[in-house]
Design a protein around this motif. Sequence first.
Motif, PDB file in Angstrom:
ATOM      1  N   MET A   1       0.853  -1.167   0.000  1.00 11.32           N
ATOM      2  CA  MET A   1       0.000   0.000   0.000  1.00 11.32           C
ATOM      3  C   MET A   1       0.900   1.231   0.000  1.00 11.32           C
ATOM      4  SD  MET A   1      -3.122   0.929   2.600  1.00 11.32           S
ATOM      5  CE  MET A   1      -3.737  -0.728   2.439  1.00 11.32           C
ATOM      6  N   GLN A   2       0.556   2.188  -0.825  1.00 20.99           N
ATOM      7  CA  GLN A   2       1.352   3.401  -0.929  1.00 20.99           C
ATOM      8  C   GLN A   2       0.566   4.579  -0.356  1.00 20.99           C
ATOM      9  OE1 GLN A   2       3.044   4.046  -4.770  1.00 20.99           O
ATOM     10  NE2 GLN A   2       4.123   5.881  -4.135  1.00 20.99           N
ATOM     11  N   THR A   3       1.262   5.439   0.367  1.00 24.37           N
ATOM     12  CA  THR A   3       0.674   6.633   0.972  1.00 24.37           C
ATOM     13  C   THR A   3       1.014   7.843   0.116  1.00 24.37           C
ATOM     14  OG1 THR A   3       1.014   5.650   3.149  1.00 24.37           O
ATOM     15  CG2 THR A   3       0.543   8.003   3.086  1.00 24.37           C
ATOM     16  N   TYR A   4       0.035   8.725  -0.029  1.00 30.58           N
ATOM     17  CA  TYR A   4       0.211   9.935  -0.821  1.00 30.58           C
ATOM     18  C   TYR A   4      -0.230  11.155  -0.037  1.00 30.58           C
ATOM     19  CZ  TYR A   4       0.520   6.953  -4.986  1.00 30.58           C
ATOM     20  OH  TYR A   4       0.896   6.022  -5.915  1.00 30.58           O
ATOM     21  N   GLY A   5       0.313  12.273  -0.433  1.00 32.13           N
ATOM     22  CA  GLY A   5      -0.165  13.587  -0.029  1.00 32.13           C
ATOM     23  C   GLY A   5      -0.561  14.293  -1.311  1.00 32.13           C
ATOM     24  N   ARG A   6      -0.047  15.511  -1.467  1.00 32.40           N
ATOM     25  CA  ARG A   6      -0.350  16.266  -2.689  1.00 32.40           C
ATOM     26  C   ARG A   6       0.110  15.522  -3.943  1.00 32.40           C
ATOM     27  NH1 ARG A   6       0.924  19.627  -6.438  1.00 32.40           N
ATOM     28  NH2 ARG A   6      -0.250  21.531  -6.835  1.00 32.40           N
TER      29      ARG A   6
ATOM     30  N   GLU B   1      -4.995  19.885  -2.028  1.00 33.07           N
ATOM     31  CA  GLU B   1      -4.430  21.100  -1.428  1.00 33.07           C
ATOM     32  C   GLU B   1      -4.910  21.328   0.003  1.00 33.07           C
ATOM     33  OE1 GLU B   1      -2.108  22.831  -2.924  1.00 33.07           O
ATOM     34  OE2 GLU B   1      -2.251  21.598  -4.723  1.00 33.07           O
ATOM     35  N   ARG B   2      -5.873  20.542   0.473  1.00 34.22           N
ATOM     36  CA  ARG B   2      -6.416  20.735   1.817  1.00 34.22           C
ATOM     37  C   ARG B   2      -5.379  20.398   2.881  1.00 34.22           C
ATOM     38  NH1 ARG B   2     -12.190  20.459   2.378  1.00 34.22           N
ATOM     39  NH2 ARG B   2     -13.205  20.124   0.378  1.00 34.22           N
ATOM     40  N   ALA B   3      -5.468  21.082   4.005  1.00 34.41           N
ATOM     41  CA  ALA B   3      -4.582  20.794   5.134  1.00 34.41           C
ATOM     42  C   ALA B   3      -4.844  19.370   5.614  1.00 34.41           C
ATOM     43  CB  ALA B   3      -4.832  21.789   6.260  1.00 34.41           C
ATOM     44  N   GLY B   4      -3.796  18.607   5.792  1.00 32.43           N
ATOM     45  CA  GLY B   4      -3.921  17.242   6.295  1.00 32.43           C
ATOM     46  C   GLY B   4      -4.364  16.230   5.262  1.00 32.43           C
TER      47      GLY B   4
ATOM     48  N   GLY C   1      -8.717  11.523   2.186  1.00 35.79           N
ATOM     49  CA  GLY C   1      -9.342  12.348   3.210  1.00 35.79           C
ATOM     50  C   GLY C   1      -8.412  13.437   3.681  1.00 35.79           C
ATOM     51  N   TRP C   2      -8.849  14.160   4.703  1.00 28.69           N
ATOM     52  CA  TRP C   2      -8.101  15.291   5.226  1.00 28.69           C
ATOM     53  C   TRP C   2      -8.569  15.578   6.639  1.00 28.69           C
ATOM     54  CZ3 TRP C   2     -11.110  15.542   0.796  1.00 28.69           C
ATOM     55  CH2 TRP C   2     -12.415  15.960   1.005  1.00 28.69           C
ATOM     56  N   THR C   3      -7.886  16.465   7.295  1.00 28.50           N
ATOM     57  CA  THR C   3      -8.261  16.900   8.630  1.00 28.50           C
ATOM     58  C   THR C   3      -9.390  17.928   8.507  1.00 28.50           C
ATOM     59  OG1 THR C   3      -5.988  16.578   9.359  1.00 28.50           O
ATOM     60  CG2 THR C   3      -7.418  17.917  10.774  1.00 28.50           C
ATOM     61  N   THR C   4     -10.468  17.691   9.222  1.00 30.55           N
ATOM     62  CA  THR C   4     -11.619  18.590   9.166  1.00 30.55           C
ATOM     63  C   THR C   4     -11.278  19.908   9.864  1.00 30.55           C
ATOM     64  OG1 THR C   4     -13.102  16.693   9.198  1.00 30.55           O
ATOM     65  CG2 THR C   4     -14.064  18.838   9.731  1.00 30.55           C
TER      66      THR C   4
END
Length: 173
Positions: free
Chosen positions: A1-6, A49-52, A71-74
């Motif tokens: 499993m690979q983790t991504y951000g932007r 682009e969302r934080a988290g 997902g992201w941090t609310t």
Amino acid sequence: MQTYGRDILDIADELTAAYVEVFTAPPFERRHPEETRIAFRKRLDGDAERAGFQAWVERSDDGRIAGFVTGWTTPAPFRTDRSYGSVLDRLGAEQVEELLIGAFEVDELGVRAHARGTGLARRLLEAATQANTRAWLLAWNQNHAAIAFYRHLGWHEPEVRGPERDILVFVNS
């Protein structure tokens, strides 16, 4: 499993194709594939682009995306666009503040047909919740299989104060 951000945008077209396959099949068969593709791709650009923002992607042996969770941090203040206004009405401001603000919001969870029944959806949610101990998600009230799945994993619905529209809120803590 690979983790991504932007960097999820590096595989945006491939992820969008997987999303369309998942979210135009039953129980979502009324969705138009091209409209779904355009809308998801546009959202993904902003969501990354969302934080988290975080995403996890697992591939099949043939290299194709088998499943994904994003997902992201609310953030505070809690949004009122899209389904968020219904969430606020349903839970009330106090519960939204306590349970959702600052928690990881699971936005999309999808597993392609060829990978269903393998435990992949569970593994994807576990990856997201290991990285973020507090999490929440929305489920369409007509997606009975997903609702049963979340309940089976121990996700639960907070106390409801307002009317149900077409969504259910689940939290993992």
